[in-house]
Structures are given as structure tokens and as C-alpha cells.
Design a protein around this motif. Sequence first.
Motif, short mmCIF file in Angstrom:
data_model
loop_
_atom_site.label_atom_id
_atom_site.label_comp_id
_atom_site.label_asym_id
_atom_site.label_seq_id
_atom_site.Cartn_x
_atom_site.Cartn_y
_atom_site.Cartn_z
N CYS A 19 0.84 -1.19 0.00
CA CYS A 19 0.00 0.00 0.00
C CYS A 19 0.88 1.24 0.00
N ARG A 20 0.25 2.39 -0.11
CA ARG A 20 0.99 3.64 -0.04
C ARG A 20 0.16 4.67 0.71
N THR A 21 0.86 5.60 1.36
CA THR A 21 0.16 6.67 2.08
C THR A 21 -0.34 7.69 1.06
N SER A 22 -1.54 8.18 1.26
CA SER A 22 -2.18 9.02 0.25
C SER A 22 -1.58 10.42 0.16
N GLN A 23 -1.02 10.93 1.24
CA GLN A 23 -0.47 12.29 1.21
C GLN A 23 1.04 12.30 0.99
N SER A 24 1.78 11.54 1.80
CA SER A 24 3.24 11.58 1.72
C SER A 24 3.80 10.62 0.67
N ASN A 25 2.95 9.79 0.08
CA ASN A 25 3.34 8.89 -1.01
C ASN A 25 4.48 7.95 -0.59
N ILE A 26 4.37 7.40 0.61
CA ILE A 26 5.34 6.42 1.09
C ILE A 26 4.76 5.03 0.83
N TYR A 27 5.55 4.19 0.19
CA TYR A 27 5.12 2.83 -0.12
C TYR A 27 5.47 1.90 1.04
N ILE A 28 4.54 1.01 1.37
CA ILE A 28 4.72 0.10 2.50
C ILE A 28 4.39 -1.32 2.04
N THR A 29 5.31 -2.24 2.28
CA THR A 29 5.06 -3.64 1.96
C THR A 29 5.12 -4.47 3.24
N THR A 30 4.10 -5.27 3.45
CA THR A 30 4.04 -6.16 4.60
C THR A 30 4.00 -7.60 4.08
N TYR A 31 4.95 -8.40 4.55
CA TYR A 31 5.01 -9.81 4.17
C TYR A 31 4.84 -10.65 5.43
N ALA A 32 4.00 -11.68 5.37
CA ALA A 32 3.76 -12.53 6.52
C ALA A 32 3.82 -14.00 6.11
N LYS A 33 4.43 -14.79 6.97
CA LYS A 33 4.41 -16.23 6.77
C LYS A 33 4.02 -16.89 8.09
N HIS A 34 3.41 -18.05 7.99
CA HIS A 34 2.84 -18.71 9.16
C HIS A 34 3.43 -20.11 9.33
N ARG A 35 3.40 -20.56 10.57
CA ARG A 35 3.91 -21.89 10.89
C ARG A 35 2.94 -22.54 11.86
N PHE A 36 2.37 -23.65 11.46
CA PHE A 36 1.39 -24.37 12.27
C PHE A 36 2.11 -25.42 13.10
N LEU A 86 4.92 -14.68 11.54
CA LEU A 86 6.10 -13.83 11.40
C LEU A 86 5.83 -12.78 10.32
N VAL A 87 6.08 -11.53 10.66
CA VAL A 87 5.75 -10.43 9.76
C VAL A 87 6.97 -9.55 9.54
N SER A 88 7.17 -9.14 8.32
CA SER A 88 8.24 -8.21 7.97
C SER A 88 7.62 -7.01 7.27
N VAL A 89 8.02 -5.80 7.70
CA VAL A 89 7.47 -4.56 7.14
C VAL A 89 8.61 -3.65 6.70
N TYR A 90 8.54 -3.18 5.49
CA TYR A 90 9.51 -2.21 4.97
C TYR A 90 8.76 -1.08 4.26
N THR A 91 9.37 0.10 4.27
CA THR A 91 8.80 1.24 3.54
C THR A 91 9.78 1.71 2.48
N SER A 92 9.27 2.49 1.56
CA SER A 92 10.11 2.99 0.47
C SER A 92 11.24 3.88 0.97
N ARG A 93 11.11 4.42 2.18
CA ARG A 93 12.18 5.26 2.74
C ARG A 93 13.42 4.43 3.04
N GLU A 94 13.27 3.11 3.13
CA GLU A 94 14.40 2.23 3.44
C GLU A 94 15.00 1.61 2.20
N THR A 95 14.54 2.03 1.03
CA THR A 95 15.13 1.56 -0.22
C THR A 95 15.97 2.67 -0.82
#
Length: 425
Positions: A19-36, A86-95
Motif C-alpha cells: 500500500c501507499r500513504t495518500s499524502q506523503s506517497n510512502i510505499y509500505i510492503t508487509t510480508y507474513a508467513k505462518h507456521r502451524f 512472522l511479519v516483515s514490514v519495509y517502507t520505500s524510505r528504506e530503499t
Amino acid sequence: LEVLSAGASTRADGISLVCRTSQSNIYITTYAKHRFVPFKDKDKSVPENLEGKVDVVDDVLEGDTWVAEQFVFPAKQAQPYTLEKLVSVYTSRETSEGAVRVTDANQGKVLKSLDMLTTKELRLIQKFQQVNSPHVASWAELWEKADLFIEGDRLAQKMARLNTYHLLAAASHHTKDLDVGLPVKGLAGDGCGDVMWDEIFQFPFFLSKFPQVCRNHLQYRARRLGRAKQNAALAGFKGALYPFHSGQTGEETCWASDWMSLTDAGGPLDESEPTPLHWTTRSFHVNHAVFYNCWRFHQEINDMEFLHNTLLEMMLAIAMFWQSAAEWCEETGRYSITGVVGPDRFHENQGRGNHNNGYTNVMAAWCLDKMLELLETVSPAVCASVTERLEVTPEVLLRMRDISRRLQVEFNEEGVIMQFHGYDE
């Protein structure tokens, strides 16, 4: 937020939401994986991944703005199960591509980098314990340095630790390299997350425990000095005026419907359509918090290079604001500061503010006095450089001194400083 994509990850097992923030135009990616994992008895260790020994159906469910992973399996009575997420979150500011801003030209590279970063983060992590153990160790390290011990008052001990926790959740040496300042309670409370004048209460704790956090916070304020100067100019003043709520840019991010009910023109606001206050806020005491913390840091650390390169211009710009906000009153033979919403924002006089707020005026006089005192401690070359940059003439310095001596502070009949003019009426 605008959701750009949601579904199964294209790089690894798991799900992804972009997703991206509507005003500041920062892109955010959230990746999740699960373990049963079916657990053994509580007194035994967690087994290896037993997912293959249980008939589990794993499906990815998708919507326009959401994604989920569904696990269906035959449960056995009295058999505990756990699902690790387990979740990993990165934003475009970190690229590297989006460090400045995301454009149509680099959008593709930014998204590719985010996809790679989020999945790479969890590639070598298979169990929750791999991230929980260092997390626990980090908190133990923080508590060892920051814990407060109170004997004989259990409630006070609990409250001290509760508030210490909120302070550490908002900032610590883990955030010292981030451009975040000292946010109020981090993201743990409704309406919090912005940097506010509460910093004046947060600062002593961090200065005694984690001074690098204080340095980072003052750099956060210094990087937004340009915007603070714009805020002051828009409000008709000189110098710098820091916003009541400060975020990424240094603009006013407080909404009118949060605490003020009238517009500049004096008409009622339509609360169904909140209007940002921006520079129209009259909460000038935010400047006091910034100036006081600069002064306190210098007194404790005495880093002259940091004073010259970071603090001095910021402090002088705030002093310039106060000398421009003070007006001479022939009737009283003193200076007044009018139209102020003080720390007690429930007395905002329908958005117009009040005159000669006690806290505001006492601190303004102190600020001007300390600024003049500080300029005398630096070299003539440093003093000349900063005063020239801010167009502070000798006449302005004389006016600062005069205001610091003759700024109106009102008292009631019992000799107590009044909150503002007319407070006892």
C-alpha cells in the motif's frame, strides 16, 4: 492508505500486502508467513515443525484491500495447537530508490526492492523463538539501565514502571538513528505518534538514561527549522514557530476538531469535515519545550560543536519569534503577548486565545534572557554568523533584553500568578 496489491507472495511462501500513504506517497510492503505447530506437554520443549504430521489445508484468501491465510485441520480434544505468525514490514524510505521520493520513473524499482527486502528478512527465520529471544534480551538490557526502584509504595513502583515502559516504547537507543524524535507514546495510543510539547516532560528521563536519544530528537527538530520559520511567517511573526503536532515534514498535523471549535474568522467549524489548523494554532508554548530542551542538553552535555552546528540557530530563531510576538502596551507600561492558547487548552476562548498567559510569558522572558546569556558564551565569529543568518541586529538584541525585563505577568489579589488575563473574572 491506498492498497496497491494483496495476495500470495511471488517470492516465497506466505502473503503480501502493498500500500501507499495518500499524502506523503510512502510505499509500505508487509510480508507474513505462518507456521502451524501442535505443542507437546507444557513441561516439554516445543517440537520441530510438525506440520507434515497433521492434515492441514492452507488457503490464501484475498479481497480488494486485504489478504489472509486460512488453515483448516482436524483438531483433537485436549491437544493444544499454535500458529506462529512472522511479519516483515519495509517502507520505500528504506530503499535506495525511494529514499527521497517515489515517482512514476522509479516506482517499479521501489516495489521490486520492497518485495525483496521483506521476504529476505524472514528467509532465515523459521521459528518465532528466533525473533523472540533477541527481543527479550533487548528489553532486558533496556530495563537494566532504565528501571526505577521505589521502596514502600507498591502502587508508585507499578506506575513508575508503566510510564517507563511507555517512554521506552516510544524511543530508545534502538531509534537513535531514525528521524523520529520523541513521539508521544510511540504508536501505542489514540491520537499519539506525533511529536508534541510533551517532549519537555520526556526529555529529563532520556537525558539521564539515554542522552543519544535526546541528541537525535534535537536533530529531528533542527531538520524542521525551515518549516518552523515558514509557520511563523504565515502567522505574521519572525523567527520560528514549531507546530503543536509535528510529523514527518514539520507541518501542523493537528486537526481542528481535535480540540478547537472555531476558525480564524470566528465562525463555527463543520466537524463532519475536519480542517487542519496548520499555522493557525495559537499554542505557542511548543516553542518553549524545544528551546528548554536545547538549553538543558547544552547544560548537561556541553558539546560546543553541537551547540554551534545544531542548537544555536534553532534557539535564536525561537527567541526571534518571542520578540516579534511581544507588543508594547502604553496602558500598562509593559509588553504583552496576546491571542495565546496556553497549556490548558480548555480555555481557548472560542479559538481566539487569551492575553498574557502566565506560563507562556514567564517562559518567554526566561527564553530571551537565556538566549542573550548564551550568545555571550560563544566566540564573536560564531555569534556574528548566526545573528547574520537570522538577520538579528543589535537593536533586536536590545529589544529582546527589554522584553525579558518588562513582559507582563499578571497576579491575583493573593499574589498567585494568573493563568491569563481575566482568568479570575
